[in-house]
Structures are given as C-alpha cells and as structure tokens.
Design a protein around this motif. Sequence first.
Motif, PDB file in Angstrom:
ATOM      1  N   THR A  68       5.564  -8.476  -4.052  1.00  0.00           N
ATOM      2  CA  THR A  68       4.015  -8.745  -3.919  1.00  0.00           C
ATOM      3  C   THR A  68       3.307  -7.462  -3.504  1.00  0.00           C
ATOM      4  O   THR A  68       4.360  -6.658  -3.864  1.00  0.00           O
ATOM      5  CB  THR A  68       3.895  -9.868  -2.620  1.00  0.00           C
ATOM      6  OG1 THR A  68       5.127  -9.042  -1.629  1.00  0.00           O
ATOM      7  CG2 THR A  68       4.092 -11.251  -2.529  1.00  0.00           C
ATOM      8  N   ALA A  70       0.763  -5.453  -1.930  1.00  0.00           N
ATOM      9  CA  ALA A  70      -0.696  -4.874  -1.366  1.00  0.00           C
ATOM     10  C   ALA A  70      -1.301  -3.807  -1.959  1.00  0.00           C
ATOM     11  O   ALA A  70      -0.909  -2.929  -2.163  1.00  0.00           O
ATOM     12  CB  ALA A  70       0.092  -3.892  -0.291  1.00  0.00           C
ATOM     13  N   LEU A  71      -2.257  -3.829  -1.901  1.00  0.00           N
ATOM     14  CA  LEU A  71      -3.615  -3.351  -2.229  1.00  0.00           C
ATOM     15  C   LEU A  71      -4.733  -2.282  -1.377  1.00  0.00           C
ATOM     16  O   LEU A  71      -5.136  -2.756  -0.680  1.00  0.00           O
ATOM     17  CB  LEU A  71      -4.287  -4.041  -3.884  1.00  0.00           C
ATOM     18  CG  LEU A  71      -3.877  -5.224  -3.748  1.00  0.00           C
ATOM     19  CD1 LEU A  71      -4.448  -5.767  -3.846  1.00  0.00           C
ATOM     20  CD2 LEU A  71      -3.073  -5.339  -5.424  1.00  0.00           C
ATOM     21  N   HIS A  72      -5.069  -1.230  -2.275  1.00  0.00           N
ATOM     22  CA  HIS A  72      -5.865  -0.358  -1.561  1.00  0.00           C
ATOM     23  C   HIS A  72      -6.986  -0.609  -1.901  1.00  0.00           C
ATOM     24  O   HIS A  72      -7.163  -0.728  -3.338  1.00  0.00           O
ATOM     25  CB  HIS A  72      -5.607   0.458  -1.171  1.00  0.00           C
ATOM     26  CG  HIS A  72      -6.694   1.509   0.433  1.00  0.00           C
ATOM     27  ND1 HIS A  72      -7.091   2.316   0.019  1.00  0.00           N
ATOM     28  CD2 HIS A  72      -6.393   1.706   1.222  1.00  0.00           C
ATOM     29  CE1 HIS A  72      -8.127   2.754   1.408  1.00  0.00           C
ATOM     30  NE2 HIS A  72      -7.308   2.615   2.371  1.00  0.00           N
ATOM     31  N   ARG A  76      -5.569   2.521  -4.991  1.00  0.00           N
ATOM     32  CA  ARG A  76      -3.319   2.005  -4.952  1.00  0.00           C
ATOM     33  C   ARG A  76      -3.421   0.825  -4.758  1.00  0.00           C
ATOM     34  O   ARG A  76      -3.962   0.119  -4.071  1.00  0.00           O
ATOM     35  CB  ARG A  76      -3.339   3.129  -3.974  1.00  0.00           C
ATOM     36  CG  ARG A  76      -3.408   4.100  -3.866  1.00  0.00           C
ATOM     37  CD  ARG A  76      -2.929   5.194  -3.272  1.00  0.00           C
ATOM     38  NE  ARG A  76      -4.426   5.511  -2.153  1.00  0.00           N
ATOM     39  CZ  ARG A  76      -5.012   7.161  -1.244  1.00  0.00           C
ATOM     40  NH1 ARG A  76      -3.459   7.275  -1.247  1.00  0.00           N
ATOM     41  NH2 ARG A  76      -6.028   6.736  -1.035  1.00  0.00           N
ATOM     42  N   GLU A  77      -1.772   0.584  -4.912  1.00  0.00           N
ATOM     43  CA  GLU A  77      -0.758  -0.775  -5.069  1.00  0.00           C
ATOM     44  C   GLU A  77       0.433  -0.249  -4.336  1.00  0.00           C
ATOM     45  O   GLU A  77       1.196   0.611  -5.178  1.00  0.00           O
ATOM     46  CB  GLU A  77      -1.215  -1.600  -5.805  1.00  0.00           C
ATOM     47  CG  GLU A  77      -0.228  -1.779  -6.984  1.00  0.00           C
ATOM     48  CD  GLU A  77      -0.645  -3.262  -8.316  1.00  0.00           C
ATOM     49  OE1 GLU A  77      -1.388  -3.040  -8.416  1.00  0.00           O
ATOM     50  OE2 GLU A  77       0.954  -3.280  -8.320  1.00  0.00           O
ATOM     51  N   GLN A  78       1.368  -1.015  -3.835  1.00  0.00           N
ATOM     52  CA  GLN A  78       2.202  -0.819  -3.523  1.00  0.00           C
ATOM     53  C   GLN A  78       2.646  -2.149  -3.489  1.00  0.00           C
ATOM     54  O   GLN A  78       2.372  -3.206  -2.753  1.00  0.00           O
ATOM     55  CB  GLN A  78       2.791   0.068  -2.031  1.00  0.00           C
ATOM     56  CG  GLN A  78       4.095   0.009  -1.887  1.00  0.00           C
ATOM     57  CD  GLN A  78       4.481   0.895  -0.477  1.00  0.00           C
ATOM     58  OE1 GLN A  78       3.131   0.864   0.117  1.00  0.00           O
ATOM     59  NE2 GLN A  78       5.449   1.441  -0.179  1.00  0.00           N
ATOM     60  N   ALA A  80       5.152  -5.056  -1.974  1.00  0.00           N
ATOM     61  CA  ALA A  80       4.777  -5.611  -0.112  1.00  0.00           C
ATOM     62  C   ALA A  80       6.440  -5.555  -0.105  1.00  0.00           C
ATOM     63  O   ALA A  80       6.991  -5.818   1.164  1.00  0.00           O
ATOM     64  CB  ALA A  80       4.539  -6.063   0.067  1.00  0.00           C
ATOM     65  N   MET A 100      -3.949 -11.551   0.871  1.00  0.00           N
ATOM     66  CA  MET A 100      -4.262 -10.294   0.962  1.00  0.00           C
ATOM     67  C   MET A 100      -3.662  -9.290   0.210  1.00  0.00           C
ATOM     68  O   MET A 100      -3.671  -8.544   0.384  1.00  0.00           O
ATOM     69  CB  MET A 100      -4.224 -10.512   2.288  1.00  0.00           C
ATOM     70  CG  MET A 100      -5.723 -10.609   3.032  1.00  0.00           C
ATOM     71  SD  MET A 100      -6.468 -10.280   3.258  1.00  0.00           S
ATOM     72  CE  MET A 100      -6.594  -8.531   3.833  1.00  0.00           C
ATOM     73  N   CYS A 101      -2.610  -9.847  -0.553  1.00  0.00           N
ATOM     74  CA  CYS A 101      -1.812  -9.751  -1.686  1.00  0.00           C
ATOM     75  C   CYS A 101      -1.851 -10.150  -3.844  1.00  0.00           C
ATOM     76  O   CYS A 101      -2.323 -10.395  -3.609  1.00  0.00           O
ATOM     77  CB  CYS A 101      -0.650  -9.129  -1.285  1.00  0.00           C
ATOM     78  SG  CYS A 101       0.268 -10.285  -1.031  1.00  0.00           S
TER      79      CYS A 101
END
Lengths: 238, 238
Positions: A68, A70-72, A76-78, A80, A100-101
């Motif tokens: 999964t 997470a994105l801004h 940017r994403e990471q 999670a 939300m992701c």
Amino acid sequence: MDLRQLRIACSSCSLRELCLPAGLEAREMARVDRLVNHRRKLRRGEHLYRAGNPLAVLYAIRSGFMKTCALHDDGREQVAGFHMMGDLLGLDAISSGRHMCDAVALEDSEVCEIPFAYLEQLSRELPSLQHQLHRIMSREIVRDYGVMLLLGTMKAEERLAAFLLNLSQRFAARGYSATEFNLRMTREEIGSYLGLKLETISRAFSRFQQDNLIEVRHKHVRIRDPERLRLLIGQQCP
Amino acid sequence: MDLRQLRIACSSCSLRELCLPAGLEAREMARVDRLVNHRRKLRRGEHLYRAGNPLAVLYAIRSGFMKTCALHDDGREQVAGFHMMGDLLGLDAISSGRHMCDAVALEDSEVCEIPFAYLEQLSRELPSLQHQLHRIMSREIVRDYGVMLLLGTMKAEERLAAFLLNLSQRFAARGYSATEFNLRMTREEIGSYLGLKLETISRAFSRFQQDNLIEVRHKHVRIRDPERLRLLIGQQCP
DNA sequence: TGAATGCTTTGATGTAGGTCAAAAGGGGTG
DNA sequence: CACCCCTTTTGACCTACATCAAAGCATTCA
C-alpha cells in the motif's frame, strides 16, 4: 451449496485463523461464509484500488503479496506497508468512504472481497466477529506506531534489520520458513517503506552479508544470524 | 437524572459533534450518555496510561492536551501523536488488550472514560455509533499514514510546516483561532514527533520567523502566511 | 539467441541535519 | 522576591545518508 460457494468458504480456508474469522465458532463461521461472495485475481503490478476510489468492499489477501502506498498531493508517495496472506486491506477508506492510499499487487495475487456494509451488519450480530474487526483495526494502528518509531528514531541498518525480522516473523506465522524467503519488492520499494534510498538499502544488504548476518542474492534472502540481527536493532548509537 | 449525571452527559457536551457521538440522533445520544460515567482529571505531566496497562476504558479528551508515545524495548521512544479535545485515546490497546504506548498530559486535562466492553455492546445496538467508532479508528490509520509520509519523505522545514498547519486546522475545527495559538509541547517533543532534534526545530522556527511566515515567541505562535507555509510543503527539492 | 530493459551494486562526492557547547530566557517554587 | 532548573537559541563542527555516476546482472521479449 454449490461448488463455487464451497470454494470460497472461509470455514474451509487454510487462512481462517489468521484472517477476519479468526477465533469464531463453527456456527458463526458459517454466517461469515456468506459474507464473502467474490474473489478477485490480480496480475503483478495491477492496482487493487487507488486513492479516491469509493469504499465498497474490504479485501482479505488470499494469496500473493501487495504493497500500500500513501500519497501526498504533490505526487510524493511512500510505501506504507507490505501485505501478505491473511492481511485485511482497505481499512483506510472507512473514515471518509474513499480510499486514501493505493494498493498494488507485487506478484500475481488473489483477494477475497468483503462487502463493508454487510460486514458491519453481521458484526452487530456476532460479537466475536465485531471484536475481531476491532482487533484488526487496532493492530494496524499499533503496526503504524512501530513504523513511526522506525522512521523517527532508527538508523539505516537498524531499519533494514527490523524490516527483515518482521518479514521473517510474518512468514513463520504463515507456516513458511522464518530464515529463508524471497523478497517480492524491489530495493527501491524497501527504501521507500524505510524512508531511505535504494542505494542505502543495497549497501546495508551488502554489509549484512559481509558480517555473515544474512545471505542475499537478488531477491533471495537467508537469515543466518537472527539473534545478532535482533541485537543490532537495540544499538542506538552513543 | 442527578446533577452529576447531567454534568457528564454527552448530549449536552459542547464537543459532541467532534467526539464519539458525532452524528447520532437524540434517542441514540441518550443511550450514549449512559456509556460515560466517569471523568478523570490529570495534572500536567501525569500519565493517563502506560504501555502494558490492561485495556478497560477508552478515553475521550474533554479538555487539555496530551501526547502519546510509542516505545521500543531498548528505551527509545517517539511521540506518536498530539491529542486535543474530542480526540479518542486508547485504540492501540484493543488488539492485545494492553496499551502499547504511553499517554501523558501536556497540560492539566480532563478525560471521559468509556468502558470498552460496554461500547462494543452498545455499538451492536446502535449502527451509527458502530459506524462512528469504525470511522474514528480508520481516521487514526489515515493519520498514521500521513505521519509516515512526513517522516519518510519530507525535509525538516516541510515537516514543521505540515505540523503547524495541522495544529492550526485542528484548533480551527474546535472553534479556536487558526492563526494564533500556544504550543503545549516542548521543542524536544515536536522534534520527537517529527523525527528531528530539538535544535533543528528551533532553527526551523527561527527561519520561518525570518521569512515572515510566522511569529514565534516561546510557546506562542502566530501564523502570518498560511498560504506560503502550505506551498513550502510541496517543495521537495530538485 | 540476442538485444533491450530494468534492477542492483559499488564508488566518489555533497549536504541536511545531528552533535556538542555555551549562553540567555522564563517559570515555578520556597 | 530570588533562586534554580528547564527550555530555548545560536554557533561550530561532524557524520550518516543522499546524490550522481557507471558498470554488472537478470529477466523478458522479439
């Protein structure tokens, strides 16, 4: 009950003690069976859902491996989390009704679809199902605290050690080897999860290998000295 | 209904639309009133619970300000969150029946105690209470993803900007000024939350002040240019 | 089978933020 | 009111990790 039904019954699923119906009695389990009507297959690289998609069902991973992200807003994403059989995905969507992701398959995978509205209804009737759902959500919160601790306080090698031991322990819980497994994700994805760059991951792997903590060859990892790996985590510098 | 009862009724609490009973109808609210029988006052510095304590009740913050700290075996700890009126604390304990983090009052505070077993029971009878509980847990998961993103991908000044804007927005949601408030936590606690050292926080504050983004004097903050602050977050370097 | 592509490794160099140190405020307490 | 202690600020220096670069391997697809 036709064959199709039988095929996707939780009660006969080998993952039932790891998954949503863990701890249910036979009578309760039978009702949960009716909760899950569909499975969905995903090819490697395929999205299970994307941020913004409306919540309809939660997903229990039946086989395969997912991440999964997470994105801004700014792109940017990471990563999670990494998820494997028995894990429940989509809990992030309950708060707003939209995911939300992103969730992406890292290898060909299969998931069971659990209609959320029905899950809420059934968990009103089955206290142990209700409690299990709460435990799973709470467990995710606790897991997240662990990731924060890792990202906020650990050095690169400690992070990688923690990551490997976590994977190892989760594979073990699923009946696989705790000491030998294949990574499904790239160095870049590991780096994203651990808040590091792929080069740093690669170097840390090489260092662990030099120190005889592990053997790595491409995606294959063998943990040679779990004890020292564990010790390494406690070593916050002077 | 005696005065004591009246005093702690959710139905007449100014926070009811932010807190657990948000969105309930009058009839449902009346039942939730009976859920909360006790309040607890905490002095600044006092622990609400510690990791390892068994779960009996969840806590809704009635007034004051708290932090939760995730802790690692080796003694390292990290602030996992800052919490204010209307926030629900203790969700981490549901998975294992024991708290997995510490909760500490950062100023004199008051919390409402919500017996968890009774909450589960009542939420079986009140679908909207059940859903609200799920939403709150999911919201915590989403919040955690945001923290991961912050810790994993942002630079020091971006982190602090995100932190300030988040506080600002939460104060605003509670009817306080979005642009002017007092920090209840030390630079060190902010640093811990953001995965940075207190000196870095201090320098970032000074820099923001120089750039006319904010005014800081000790614990008092005034946000002068929220827009540029927001922009600053999008600026991942080249 | 061979070319293309995407991962991974490794080295050289740069820098954001950590560490150490010292001084200056402030707030609580007797 | 004065003392003490804790917090904050600021400067000088250091280091862990990022960045840039290039070469080595695998896997895939034609």
